[in-house]
Design a protein around this motif. Structure first.
Motif, PDB file in Angstrom:
ATOM      1  N   ALA A   1       0.829  -1.204   0.000  1.00 38.38           N
ATOM      2  CA  ALA A   1       0.000   0.000   0.000  1.00 38.38           C
ATOM      3  C   ALA A   1       0.858   1.247   0.000  1.00 38.38           C
ATOM      4  N   GLU A   2       2.106   1.142   0.554  1.00 43.84           N
ATOM      5  CA  GLU A   2       2.971   2.305   0.634  1.00 43.84           C
ATOM      6  C   GLU A   2       3.790   2.522  -0.631  1.00 43.84           C
ATOM      7  N   ALA A   3       3.780   1.558  -1.560  1.00 43.21           N
ATOM      8  CA  ALA A   3       4.599   1.665  -2.756  1.00 43.21           C
ATOM      9  C   ALA A   3       4.112   2.809  -3.626  1.00 43.21           C
ATOM     10  N   PRO A   4       5.015   3.504  -4.318  1.00 38.33           N
ATOM     11  CA  PRO A   4       4.594   4.593  -5.196  1.00 38.33           C
ATOM     12  C   PRO A   4       3.766   4.075  -6.355  1.00 38.33           C
ATOM     13  N   HIS A   5       2.820   4.868  -6.776  1.00 39.80           N
ATOM     14  CA  HIS A   5       1.962   4.459  -7.875  1.00 39.80           C
ATOM     15  C   HIS A   5       2.722   4.532  -9.189  1.00 39.80           C
ATOM     16  N   PRO A   6       2.450   3.650 -10.159  1.00 44.00           N
ATOM     17  CA  PRO A   6       3.100   3.727 -11.440  1.00 44.00           C
ATOM     18  C   PRO A   6       2.799   5.066 -12.108  1.00 44.00           C
ATOM     19  N   LYS A   7       3.651   5.435 -13.053  1.00 41.92           N
ATOM     20  CA  LYS A   7       3.511   6.723 -13.703  1.00 41.92           C
ATOM     21  C   LYS A   7       2.220   6.809 -14.516  1.00 41.92           C
ATOM     22  N   HIS A   8       1.834   5.698 -15.107  1.00 40.93           N
ATOM     23  CA  HIS A   8       0.692   5.716 -16.006  1.00 40.93           C
ATOM     24  C   HIS A   8      -0.562   5.203 -15.295  1.00 40.93           C
ATOM     25  N   ASP A   9      -0.966   5.904 -14.250  1.00 38.79           N
ATOM     26  CA  ASP A   9      -2.131   5.466 -13.486  1.00 38.79           C
ATOM     27  C   ASP A   9      -3.381   5.383 -14.356  1.00 38.79           C
ATOM     28  N   HIS A  10      -3.567   6.384 -15.234  1.00 41.48           N
ATOM     29  CA  HIS A  10      -4.768   6.410 -16.066  1.00 41.48           C
ATOM     30  C   HIS A  10      -4.805   5.197 -16.982  1.00 41.48           C
ATOM     31  N   SER A  11      -3.683   4.846 -17.567  1.00 45.21           N
ATOM     32  CA  SER A  11      -3.630   3.686 -18.452  1.00 45.21           C
ATOM     33  C   SER A  11      -3.946   2.409 -17.692  1.00 45.21           C
ATOM     34  N   ILE A  12      -3.398   2.294 -16.481  1.00 44.02           N
ATOM     35  CA  ILE A  12      -3.639   1.095 -15.680  1.00 44.02           C
ATOM     36  C   ILE A  12      -5.106   0.997 -15.284  1.00 44.02           C
ATOM     37  N   LEU A  13      -5.692   2.119 -14.875  1.00 46.40           N
ATOM     38  CA  LEU A  13      -7.109   2.116 -14.506  1.00 46.40           C
ATOM     39  C   LEU A  13      -7.985   1.768 -15.701  1.00 46.40           C
ATOM     40  N   LYS A  14      -7.594   2.277 -16.881  1.00 52.70           N
ATOM     41  CA  LYS A  14      -8.378   1.967 -18.081  1.00 52.70           C
ATOM     42  C   LYS A  14      -8.303   0.474 -18.396  1.00 52.70           C
ATOM     43  N   ARG A  15      -7.117  -0.096 -18.254  1.00 51.20           N
ATOM     44  CA  ARG A  15      -6.966  -1.527 -18.499  1.00 51.20           C
ATOM     45  C   ARG A  15      -7.781  -2.349 -17.509  1.00 51.20           C
TER      46      ARG A  15
END
Length: 439
Positions: free
Chosen positions: A206-220
């Protein structure tokens, strides 16, 4: 970027890394245990435990549903805490215990729960190791899930022949014990071949930084959740194989071959798997040839085609069952064999393709969770299948199969509609989304 434990020259099965063979054989024996127990389950409940058919169908559907429900949490536990290797070992040992518990009638319900819990750790953690066997852009990864699917079905083919025959000839508990032995063999193979498997990826926290492409990951992930919802409908039809199809093999089929021998009812459940590992190499070769010519059917359209073929198979089976009922005779066993051929060809276009789609579109570090999402569709799908199975007694067999065909057709139409409207999400992913190997 995906790492690999195998060099390009290290091959063992269909030109793939040797680690795929380890996963293949591990899953083959796990499926032997799972389908060995499943081949006996409905018959055991109705013939030995004297449970009414509609109640038995609900129990079967609920158990099968939780087999697909627990991997959702098992995938999260593996990704965040245990790691894939430990999850496979703990899950496999728990499943073996559950299969041996089936030998006691008093432990029937606890045994089902134990198998489902162990499966939750085992199933997503094993399949999610496939992508790590290939370097970024390795073209062999395109067919890896189809090869893996052969392993699933080789075990499922052997299971009814061994466990089913032992259960029918010697006693139900002998069949359940054989399933438990298969699970032990699966664990031994995994431990012996673990050096050929990919190293553990960093645990997601939960503490790990979010990937740069959050929008792409959420879309997938949103795209995959939508596909999973449609697969729920398809599984409502598909999962009748171990439920009402098994009952029809007992009640509606003339299984007599000679004057002294008839086909055991559990043997028909081997046909699906026999056809899978016979037809898969032919389909993979065909898709590979087409790809070399620049012709690749989008994965979603393949899945829609497969669901439509399954729908047609049920409608045709309904016609056979209706004719047999109208003439007061049992259908020849050859009709059920022919149905399995058509049904399984449709299955090959949707289930291994869907599993591969979820594996390829998963964010790095959350692959087990993504694979678990695919199996989560099986949870609701099996609940739906169990509910549909309660119609077996009030409806004629012919109309029942037509209704099931209509359910599969709805799934086909929805998959095709999504392919037309949202197929660009799949194309975008193949074009190079972060941390995903290209097609």
């Amino acid at each position: 970027m995906t790492t690999t434990v195998a060099g390009p020259r290290e091959r063992n099965w269909f030109g793939h890394p040797i680690g795929l063979t380890v996963l293949f054989l591990t899953e083959m024996w796990e499926m032997f245990s799972f389908f060995g127990m499943r081949a006996l389950l409905v018959y055991y409940m109705t013939k030995r435990l004297d449970i009414a058919q509609d109640h038995a169908s609900l129990i079967y559907g609920t158990y099968a549903a939780f087999v697909y429900f627990t991997p959702v949490f098992g995938g999260i536990v593996a990704d965040r805490w245990l790691g894939k290797r430990n999850a496979v070992i703990i899950g496999g040992a728990t499943m073996a215990l559950g299969h041996f518990m089936m030998a006691s009638e008093s432990l029937f319900y606890p045994a089902l729960a134990t198998i489902a819990l162990g499966n939750g750790l085992f199933l997503p953690s094993l399949a999610s190791q496939i992508e790590g066997l290939y370097r970024h852009g390795d073209p062999r990864s395109k067919t890896a899930y189809n090869v893996y699917y052969v392993g699933i079905n080789l075990g499922a083919f052997l299971a009814p022949l061994v466990c089913g025959t032992l259960g029918e000839a010697l006693g139900w508990h002998y069949g359940f014990a054989a399933a438990g032995i298969g699970m032990v063999v699966s664990l031994v193979i995994y431990l012996a071949g673990s050096k050929h498997l990919p190293p553990e990826a960093p645990r997601a926290t939960a503490e790990a930084p979010h990937p740069k492409h959050d929008h792409s990951i959420l879309k997938r992930m949103g795209f995959l959740l939508g596909i999973a919802a449609i697969v729920v409908i398809f599984r409502g039809a598909y999962e009748q194989v171990g439920n009402t199809i098994a009952l029809w093999a007992d009640e509606g089929i003339d299984r007599q071959v000679t004057a002294t021998w008839s086909i055991p009812m559990t043997w028909f459940q081997s046909l699906d798997s026999l056809i899978v590992f016979t037809a898969t190499p032919l389909l993979v070769a065909r898709w590979t040839r087409l790809a070399k010519r620049g012709i690749e059917t989008p994965w979603l359209k393949k899945m829609a085609f497969g669901a439509a073929v399954v729908a047609l198979s049920y409608v045709l089976l309904g016609a056979v069952a209706g004719w047999s009922n109208a003439h007061g005779v049992r259908a020849h066993w050859g009709w059920l064999v022919a149905w399995f051929v058509m049904f399984t060809l449709g299955e090959l276009y949707i289930l291994p393709v869907g599993l591969g789609l979820f594996g390829r579109m998963a964010p790095e570090g959350l692959r087990a969770t993504s694979i678990a999402t695919w199996f989560f569709a099986g949870f609701f799908g099996n609940l739906l299948a169990g509910a549909l199975g309660t119609l077996w007694t009030p409806l004629s067999h012919g109309w029942f199969f037509v209704v099931i065909g209509a359910v599969a057709l709805v799934a086909a139409a929805l998959l095709y509609a999504v392919a037309l409207r949202l197929g660009h999400v799949e194309k975008d992913d193949n074009a190079g989304m972060v941390a995903m190997p290209s097609r």
